[in-house]
Design an enzyme around this catalytic site. Structure first.
Site, PDB file in Angstrom:
ATOM      1  N   GLU A   1       0.856  -1.201   0.000  1.00  0.00           N
ATOM      2  CA  GLU A   1       0.000   0.000   0.000  1.00  0.00           C
ATOM      3  C   GLU A   1       0.877   1.230   0.000  1.00  0.00           C
ATOM      4  OE1 GLU A   1      -2.673   2.567   2.874  1.00  0.00           O
ATOM      5  OE2 GLU A   1      -3.329   0.482   2.950  1.00  0.00           O
TER       6      GLU A   1
ATOM      7  N   HIS B   1      -9.050   1.649  -0.547  1.00  0.00           N
ATOM      8  CA  HIS B   1      -8.177   2.485   0.282  1.00  0.00           C
ATOM      9  C   HIS B   1      -8.978   3.606   0.931  1.00  0.00           C
ATOM     10  CE1 HIS B   1      -5.231   5.650   1.164  1.00  0.00           C
ATOM     11  NE2 HIS B   1      -4.356   4.674   1.285  1.00  0.00           N
TER      12      HIS B   1
ATOM     13  N   ASP C   1       2.744   1.673   3.970  1.00  0.00           N
ATOM     14  CA  ASP C   1       1.957   2.913   3.882  1.00  0.00           C
ATOM     15  C   ASP C   1       2.873   4.103   3.584  1.00  0.00           C
ATOM     16  OD1 ASP C   1      -0.349   4.362   3.704  1.00  0.00           O
ATOM     17  OD2 ASP C   1      -0.890   4.223   5.811  1.00  0.00           O
TER      18      ASP C   1
END
Length: 353
Positions: free
Chosen positions: A21, A189, A315
């Site tokens: 991600e 997301h 992230d």
């Protein structure tokens, strides 16, 4: 003068660390966003999120804006420092979903072309997800096909709601049909809560990643389950970050209360579905730990979902904490499950070679 603390680079391991991600933002998109921010009555969540990052002089905001725009050496440097072998990269939230329909459709193509070029330049380090404009579901379906079949991207990014609308509405289901037909997952997301939801979050600073993201995106995922999306598209796969936006931890109560609500016929919008909500979670969802370097949380989710359904994400650049990689390397789980977490599950979900 106090010296900055040096954080040791994570040790070599016998698995690849694939971060699933990781965000980017083309400079051209930032210009479009600036026009939206300067326009009449921009969305309050967009102002809170993007307005901050694009205007704050803070070190955090400057770091994130700089890193988002790089798809080359700076990103590779940070990956090397953190021991990350590959990033799966997606257009950062809210992407094109805050734009008008025509601009969104057009710019999604631009962003996908840029990302695919970076993937071709660094094929062993980068993979990418297809950005789409849900504002035009038919165009989004076509872009999924182009992104997967022509550009070689291996996933789809949807930054939760699109101007307050959710994919549980059947008008969007061409997107699911295209994702299932192309055997590629949708990464659902977070986005900031929409205008009609954000007030209580915004007034106390809880609208973003600290809490509001998870509440809004977890609700979106539940809307898909309760709307019967996975009965209609049984092979569809959805990826949720941040330990599944807490849904695995709620699974018992979700099952109990969903059944009770359906039986009571309380809501016309909640009709029977073929399975329990927790069964769809186990069969139609992957979970990433993005932003949650917590061994107990990861172990619980592996127990609930299955070890082949939970995978690693950093992230980046919003949470680029090198020390967290070593923390997760040290988890007291089997070598097989650790390789699944860091490598094999991502390879399976995104069809990585």
């Amino acid at each position: 003068m106090e010296q900055a603390q040096t954080i040791a680079q994570p040790a070599k391991v016998d698995y690849a660390r694939i971060a699933t991600e990781e965000a980017f933002a083309p400079p051209e998109m930032l210009k479009i966003w600036r026009k939206i921010l300067d326009g009449a009555d921009p969305d309050p969540g967009f102002v809170s999120l993007i307005g901050f990052y694009m205007s704050s002089p803070s070190a955090r905001a400057r770091h994130i804006i700089e890193c988002l725009q790089d798809l080359d050496q700076l990103r590779l440097q940070h990956m090397d420092e953190a021991g990350i072998d590959r990033q799966v990269i997606a257009l950062t939230s809210p992407g094109v979903q805050v734009m008008d329909k025509d601009t969104a459709v057009s710019f999604a193509q631009v962003a996908n072309d840029q990302l695919s070029e970076a993937v071709r330049k660094h094929p062993t380090r980068f993979s990418g997800m297809v950005a789409i404009a849900p504002q035009d579901p038919a165009a989004a379906a076509k872009e999924i096909e182009r992104g997967v079949q022509e550009l070689g991207l291996t996933g789809i990014i949807v930054n939760s709601h699109t101007q307050g609308e959710y994919l549980s509405d059947p008008k969007f289901w061409e997107i699911f049909e295209a994702a299932q037909a192309n055997d590629t997952p949708i990464y659902l997301h977070p986005n900031t809560p929409p205008r009609n939801m954000i007030g209580p979050f915004l007034e106390c600073g809880l609208d973003g990643a600290i809490y509001g993201f998870g509440v809004e995106t977890g609700m979106h995922a539940l809307r898909l389950i309760t709307a019967g999306v996975f009965d209609r598209f049984p092979k569809l796969q959805i990826i949720l970050g941040h330990m599944g936006e807490a849904l695995p931890f709620w699974s018992y109560r979700l099952d109990y209360m969903h059944r009770a609500t359906v039986v009571s016929k309380r809501y016309a919008s909640m009709q029977p579905i073929k399975k329990k909500p927790s069964e769809y979670l186990r069969e139609n969802f992957y979970i990433t730990n993005s932003g949650v370097a917590s061994e107990p949380a990861i172990k619980f989710t592996q127990d609930m979902m299955g070890a082949d359904r939970v995978m690693y994400a950093m992230d980046y650049p919003y949470q680029h904490a090198v020390e967290e990689v070593s923390i997760l390397d040290g988890m007291a789980i089997s070598a097989e499950d650790k390789k699944r977490f860091f490598q094999s599950n991502a390879e399976a979900a995104f069809r990585l070679k």
